[in-house]
Design a protein around this motif. Structure first.
Motif, PDB file in Angstrom:
ATOM      1  N   TRP A  35       0.849  -1.193   0.000  1.00 57.86           N
ATOM      2  CA  TRP A  35       0.000   0.000   0.000  1.00 57.86           C
ATOM      3  C   TRP A  35       0.884   1.242   0.000  1.00 57.86           C
ATOM      4  CZ3 TRP A  35      -5.395   0.010   0.034  1.00 57.86           C
ATOM      5  CH2 TRP A  35      -5.999   1.252   0.216  1.00 57.86           C
TER       6      TRP A  35
ATOM      7  N   THR B 246       1.360   5.151   0.012  1.00 56.39           N
ATOM      8  CA  THR B 246       0.643   6.340   0.434  1.00 56.39           C
ATOM      9  C   THR B 246       1.588   7.536   0.415  1.00 56.39           C
ATOM     10  OG1 THR B 246      -0.681   7.371   2.201  1.00 56.39           O
ATOM     11  CG2 THR B 246       1.047   5.853   2.900  1.00 56.39           C
TER      12      THR B 246
ATOM     13  N   LEU C 157     -11.840   4.426   0.649  1.00 59.82           N
ATOM     14  CA  LEU C 157     -10.707   3.596   1.059  1.00 59.82           C
ATOM     15  C   LEU C 157     -11.162   2.304   1.719  1.00 59.82           C
ATOM     16  CD1 LEU C 157      -8.229   6.350   2.223  1.00 59.82           C
ATOM     17  CD2 LEU C 157      -8.039   4.865   0.219  1.00 59.82           C
TER      18      LEU C 157
ATOM     19  N   GLY D 299      -9.998  -1.057   0.300  1.00 54.18           N
ATOM     20  CA  GLY D 299      -9.302  -1.962   1.216  1.00 54.18           C
ATOM     21  C   GLY D 299      -9.944  -3.338   1.246  1.00 54.18           C
TER      22      GLY D 299
ATOM     23  N   ALA E 180      -4.603   8.352   0.476  1.00 52.03           N
ATOM     24  CA  ALA E 180      -5.013   7.775   1.762  1.00 52.03           C
ATOM     25  C   ALA E 180      -4.527   8.647   2.921  1.00 52.03           C
ATOM     26  CB  ALA E 180      -4.509   6.340   1.890  1.00 52.03           C
TER      27      ALA E 180
ATOM     28  N   ARG F 241      -4.712   8.290   8.916  1.00 57.97           N
ATOM     29  CA  ARG F 241      -4.192   7.084   9.556  1.00 57.97           C
ATOM     30  C   ARG F 241      -5.301   6.087   9.856  1.00 57.97           C
ATOM     31  NH1 ARG F 241      -1.471  10.818  12.986  1.00 57.97           N
ATOM     32  NH2 ARG F 241       0.506  11.282  11.989  1.00 57.97           N
TER      33      ARG F 241
ATOM     34  N   SER G 219      -8.077   5.437   8.344  1.00 59.84           N
ATOM     35  CA  SER G 219      -8.475   4.697   7.140  1.00 59.84           C
ATOM     36  C   SER G 219      -7.439   3.640   6.784  1.00 59.84           C
ATOM     37  CB  SER G 219      -8.651   5.643   5.957  1.00 59.84           C
ATOM     38  OG  SER G 219      -9.673   6.560   6.191  1.00 59.84           O
ATOM     39  N   ARG G 220      -6.163   4.019   6.835  1.00 60.22           N
ATOM     40  CA  ARG G 220      -5.106   3.053   6.510  1.00 60.22           C
ATOM     41  C   ARG G 220      -5.073   1.930   7.538  1.00 60.22           C
ATOM     42  NH1 ARG G 220      -2.252   8.054   5.754  1.00 60.22           N
ATOM     43  NH2 ARG G 220      -1.028   7.590   7.626  1.00 60.22           N
TER      44      ARG G 220
ATOM     45  N   ARG H  67      -5.428  -2.070   6.952  1.00 58.15           N
ATOM     46  CA  ARG H  67      -4.420  -2.988   7.508  1.00 58.15           C
ATOM     47  C   ARG H  67      -5.105  -4.156   8.226  1.00 58.15           C
ATOM     48  NH1 ARG H  67       0.957  -2.780   8.952  1.00 58.15           N
ATOM     49  NH2 ARG H  67       1.139  -0.567   8.446  1.00 58.15           N
TER      50      ARG H  67
ATOM     51  N   GLU I  68       2.729  -1.090   4.507  1.00 53.01           N
ATOM     52  CA  GLU I  68       2.534   0.343   4.268  1.00 53.01           C
ATOM     53  C   GLU I  68       3.850   0.954   3.807  1.00 53.01           C
ATOM     54  OE1 GLU I  68      -0.019   3.711   6.496  1.00 53.01           O
ATOM     55  OE2 GLU I  68       1.491   2.730   7.731  1.00 53.01           O
TER      56      GLU I  68
ATOM     57  N   TYR J 165       5.426   4.439   2.705  1.00 53.19           N
ATOM     58  CA  TYR J 165       5.217   5.885   2.754  1.00 53.19           C
ATOM     59  C   TYR J 165       6.171   6.569   1.778  1.00 53.19           C
ATOM     60  CZ  TYR J 165       5.223  10.628   4.787  1.00 53.19           C
ATOM     61  OH  TYR J 165       5.157  11.977   4.987  1.00 53.19           O
TER      62      TYR J 165
ATOM     63  N   PRO K 209       2.185   8.228   7.998  1.00 53.39           N
ATOM     64  CA  PRO K 209       2.224   6.988   8.775  1.00 53.39           C
ATOM     65  C   PRO K 209       3.197   7.111   9.942  1.00 53.39           C
ATOM     66  CG  PRO K 209       2.440   6.528   6.430  1.00 53.39           C
ATOM     67  CD  PRO K 209       2.540   8.011   6.595  1.00 53.39           C
TER      68      PRO K 209
END
Length: 165
Positions: free
Chosen positions: A4, A6, A57, A61, A80, A83, A85-86, A90, A98, A100, A138
């Motif tokens: 993912w 972001t 998201l 996801g 995204a 945090r 939402s991520r 996850r 993740e 970044y 993140p």
């Protein structure tokens, strides 16, 4: 797994993600690429408020988790910005990575070929991440890439060294 990516608009996440997908396919990996811009073309009513982004998201996801459950490696590229939402995504996935793409706002604005940042600064685009909507970096990404210091090829190599190739 789900890789993912972001970062802010213009950070380089889609460019890196696309190159990762190409390399994985070249290695015979069954991979699917999910891109924020492409999904918004398919679902044009998807908005940019916090609630609309969260819903988008969550759906994305869930799709990523279902593909992963069937043995597909998923490479996802989304701003995204939140945090929460991520973290939700996850929790849906067995192996969520993740990544970044930590390109600072001023560099993203400098690279902005579509003129989106300028339009947002003029008030023509609302809820634009980094301008009038926050980006929450993140806290503990599995990998951080600084595209000011690394080329696309170097970023791809870092991803594949750590997660798949």
């Amino acid at each position: 797994m789900v890789l993912w990516f972001t970062g802010l608009s213009g950070s380089g996440k889609s460019t890196i993600a696309t190159a990762v997908v190409e390399r994985l396919r070249g290695q015979g990996v069954s991979v699917e690429y999910l891109d924020g811009d492409a999904l918004r073309e398919v679902f044009p009513s998807t908005g940019f408020t916090r609630q609309e982004r969260d819903e988008h998201l969550r759906r994305t996801g869930y799709l990523a988790s279902r593909l992963e459950a069937h043995g597909i490696t998923v490479v996802a590229s989304f701003v995204a910005p939140y945090r929460e939402s991520r973290d939700f995504v996850r929790k849906l996935c067995r192996d969520f990575v993740e990544i970044y793409v930590a390109t600072p706002l001023d560099e993203c604005e400098r690279r902005d070929v579509k003129g989106l940042y300028a339009r947002a600064r003029r008030g023509e685009i609302k809820n634009f991440t980094g301008i009038d909507d926050p980006y929450e970096p993140p806290e503990h990404p599995e990998l951080t890439l600084d595209t000011r210091a690394l080329s696309v090829d170097q970023c791809v190599a870092k991803v594949l060294e750590r997660f798949g190739g």
